[in-house]
Design an enzyme around this catalytic site. Structure first.
Site, PDB file in Angstrom:
ATOM      1  N   GLU A 136       0.804  -1.221   0.000  1.00 39.87           N
ATOM      2  CA  GLU A 136       0.000   0.000   0.000  1.00 39.87           C
ATOM      3  C   GLU A 136       0.842   1.280   0.000  1.00 39.87           C
ATOM      4  O   GLU A 136       0.319   2.340   0.328  1.00 39.87           O
ATOM      5  CB  GLU A 136      -0.934   0.014   1.222  1.00 39.87           C
ATOM      6  CG  GLU A 136      -2.051  -1.007   1.120  1.00 39.87           C
ATOM      7  CD  GLU A 136      -3.028  -0.924   2.278  1.00 39.87           C
ATOM      8  OE1 GLU A 136      -4.142  -1.402   2.114  1.00 39.87           O
ATOM      9  OE2 GLU A 136      -2.665  -0.387   3.355  1.00 39.87           O
ATOM     10  N   ASN A 179      -3.169 -14.407   1.673  1.00 34.68           N
ATOM     11  CA  ASN A 179      -4.365 -15.166   2.044  1.00 34.68           C
ATOM     12  C   ASN A 179      -4.689 -16.096   0.867  1.00 34.68           C
ATOM     13  O   ASN A 179      -3.961 -16.127  -0.138  1.00 34.68           O
ATOM     14  CB  ASN A 179      -5.520 -14.243   2.455  1.00 34.68           C
ATOM     15  CG  ASN A 179      -6.030 -13.371   1.312  1.00 34.68           C
ATOM     16  OD1 ASN A 179      -5.777 -13.655   0.144  1.00 34.68           O
ATOM     17  ND2 ASN A 179      -6.733 -12.321   1.655  1.00 34.68           N
ATOM     18  N   GLY A 210      -7.468 -21.457   9.437  1.00 39.21           N
ATOM     19  CA  GLY A 210      -6.133 -21.448  10.025  1.00 39.21           C
ATOM     20  C   GLY A 210      -5.060 -20.931   9.086  1.00 39.21           C
ATOM     21  O   GLY A 210      -5.326 -20.082   8.240  1.00 39.21           O
ATOM     22  N   ASP A 239      -3.544  -8.699   9.279  1.00 38.75           N
ATOM     23  CA  ASP A 239      -2.486  -7.831   9.817  1.00 38.75           C
ATOM     24  C   ASP A 239      -2.252  -8.108  11.295  1.00 38.75           C
ATOM     25  O   ASP A 239      -1.109  -8.084  11.768  1.00 38.75           O
ATOM     26  CB  ASP A 239      -2.872  -6.360   9.632  1.00 38.75           C
ATOM     27  CG  ASP A 239      -2.945  -5.973   8.160  1.00 38.75           C
ATOM     28  OD1 ASP A 239      -2.208  -6.563   7.357  1.00 38.75           O
ATOM     29  OD2 ASP A 239      -3.758  -5.092   7.839  1.00 38.75           O
TER      30      ASP A 239
HETATM   31  P1  ATP Z   1      -8.197  -9.372   6.159  1.00 35.48           P
HETATM   32  O1  ATP Z   1      -7.889  -9.047   4.706  1.00 35.48           O
HETATM   33  O2  ATP Z   1      -9.662  -9.448   6.458  1.00 35.48           O
HETATM   34  O3  ATP Z   1      -7.445  -8.520   7.108  1.00 35.48           O
HETATM   35  P2  ATP Z   1      -6.795 -11.778   5.534  1.00 35.48           P
HETATM   36  O4  ATP Z   1      -7.631 -12.272   4.390  1.00 35.48           O
HETATM   37  O5  ATP Z   1      -5.481 -11.179   5.233  1.00 35.48           O
HETATM   38  O6  ATP Z   1      -7.644 -10.824   6.461  1.00 35.48           O
HETATM   39  P3  ATP Z   1      -7.372 -14.231   6.917  1.00 35.48           P
HETATM   40  O7  ATP Z   1      -6.784 -15.402   6.234  1.00 35.48           O
HETATM   41  O8  ATP Z   1      -8.836 -13.983   6.732  1.00 35.48           O
HETATM   42  O9  ATP Z   1      -6.513 -12.950   6.566  1.00 35.48           O
HETATM   43  O10 ATP Z   1      -7.130 -14.348   8.506  1.00 35.48           O
HETATM   44  C1  ATP Z   1      -5.830 -14.327   9.081  1.00 35.48           C
HETATM   45  C2  ATP Z   1      -5.832 -15.202  10.307  1.00 35.48           C
HETATM   46  O11 ATP Z   1      -6.793 -14.685  11.244  1.00 35.48           O
HETATM   47  C3  ATP Z   1      -6.266 -16.641  10.041  1.00 35.48           C
HETATM   48  O12 ATP Z   1      -5.179 -17.453   9.644  1.00 35.48           O
HETATM   49  C4  ATP Z   1      -6.822 -17.045  11.410  1.00 35.48           C
HETATM   50  O13 ATP Z   1      -5.781 -17.437  12.287  1.00 35.48           O
HETATM   51  C5  ATP Z   1      -7.448 -15.739  11.920  1.00 35.48           C
HETATM   52  N1  ATP Z   1      -8.877 -15.700  11.588  1.00 35.48           N
HETATM   53  C6  ATP Z   1      -9.461 -15.118  10.511  1.00 35.48           C
HETATM   54  N2  ATP Z   1     -10.799 -15.327  10.513  1.00 35.48           N
HETATM   55  C7  ATP Z   1     -11.074 -16.042  11.625  1.00 35.48           C
HETATM   56  C8  ATP Z   1     -12.267 -16.581  12.209  1.00 35.48           C
HETATM   57  N3  ATP Z   1     -13.463 -16.431  11.613  1.00 35.48           N
HETATM   58  N4  ATP Z   1     -12.155 -17.266  13.373  1.00 35.48           N
HETATM   59  C9  ATP Z   1     -10.965 -17.426  13.991  1.00 35.48           C
HETATM   60  N5  ATP Z   1      -9.802 -16.952  13.489  1.00 35.48           N
HETATM   61  C10 ATP Z   1      -9.845 -16.273  12.319  1.00 35.48           C
END
Ligand code: ATP
Length: 293
Positions: A136, A179, A210, A239
């Site tokens: 960003e 992700n 996870g 983050d």
């Molecule tokens: P964002 O873009 O919304 O900030 P992201 O897509 O980069 O998130 P995610 O993979 O959604 O990241 O989430 C990162 C970590 O957060 C996951 O690996 C998990 O450990 C935790 N996490 C995310 N959603 C959940 C949930 N619904 N319940 C428990 N832990 C979660």
């Protein structure tokens, strides 16, 4: 050790809605609030809450004092945050009743980084210090290259995904963090399987499923389940996870323990609305970990 974070600082505007708007649709929000955000600031705040000494490198606009004060309140060192004539970056974040979000960002001062400031910050970097970078700002590749010259560990979040930049960053990245959506975008851009992305360490976060840490050199994968949580807002979960995980590594934890540290923090975060301001304190994370030995 110090965790350096080179990246965005935003003012986040949150709107609560029943559902995410479809193209052409206008909907009213039932609530609005603002907070500190930007992937860079988020990761800095998470690492500082987790207990690391964190130096943020970034740029804000003329009206950006509030952002510096917020970062400092979390314990982030802001001596290497510069100023630009452009407005401080901001984001419009729409969150639906299920906690799903849609986001529009305006880069502003985040795209006006100073190479001089960046280099003077990294001149303090020691071998083994971590540098967190996201997509960003500008000067991403220069930042990673400068850190590698100082034998620092470059942790790169390829988010939001930008194909040319992502590929240019790979040779100067130690740990790539994506992700599941970004993992597919990355492998598609390179024309390889996700596990064939040419980087030493690949962390794939999978929301409630996870996270996987794939070490391509040793062939080992460490997978950590998410902690169970009732999400109300997943914005910033990635983050929060990464800032806590990087701090865990900075504090000498094993990969597995650092990832559990990050996953516990992110599981608490998704139960709260907001980004940096909603990240949990270290004692809350320790308590969750202690209850799941
Ligand atoms: P964002 O873009 O919304 O900030 P992201 O897509 O980069 O998130 P995610 O993979 O959604 O990241 O989430 C990162 C970590 O957060 C996951 O690996 C998990 O450990 C935790 N996490 C995310 N959603 C959940 C949930 N619904 N319940 C428990 N832990 C979660």
């Amino acid at each position: 050790m110090t965790v350096y974070c080179f990246g965005s600082i935003n003012l986040d505007h949150f709107y609560s809605v029943t559902h995410l708007p479809t193209p052409g649709e206008t909907i009213g929000a039932s609530a609005h609030h603002t907070g500190l955000g930007g992937k860079g600031a988020n990761q800095s705040v998470a690492a500082a809450l987790a207990g690391s000494h964190v130096r943020h490198i970034g740029t804000v606009g003329p009206e950006g004092n509030w952002a510096l004060e917020r970062l400092q309140a979390f314990g982030v060192d802001t001596q290497f945050v510069g100023r630009s004539d452009k407005a401080t970056g901001h984001a419009v974040i729409v969150v639906d009743e299920a906690g799903e979000n849609a986001i529009v960002t305006f880069g502003g001062a985040n795209h006006e980084q100073s190479l001089t400031l960046l280099n003077s910050a990294l001149d303090h970097g020691k071998p083994g210090d971590i540098l967190l970078i996201q997509n960003e700002a500008n000067l991403h590749e220069a930042a990673a290259r400068a850190a590698k010259q100082r034998d620092m560990v470059v942790v790169y979040s390829a988010a939001p995904f930008k194909p040319g930049l992502a590929e240019a960053m790979l040779p100067v990245t130690d740990i790539l963090v994506v992700n599941e959506v970004e993992a597919v975008q990355f492998s598609g851009a390179l024309g390889v399987e996700v596990t064939g992305i040419p980087v030493h360490h690949l962390l794939i976060t999978k929301g409630a499923a996870g996270v996987d840490w794939i070490d391509r050199y040793s062939g080992k994968t460490v997978s950590i389940p998410a902690f169970s949580a009732k999400p109300v807002d997943t914005t910033g979960a990635g983050d929060c996870f990464l800032g806590y995980t990087a701090s865990g590594l900075d504090q000498g934890m094993t990969r597995e323990n650092a990832m559990r540290f990050g996953a516990a923090a992110a599981a608490i975060k998704v139960t709260r609305r907001g980004t940096a301001d909603a990240f949990p304190a270290r004692d809350e994370v320790d308590a969750l970990l202690a209850s799941h030995p």
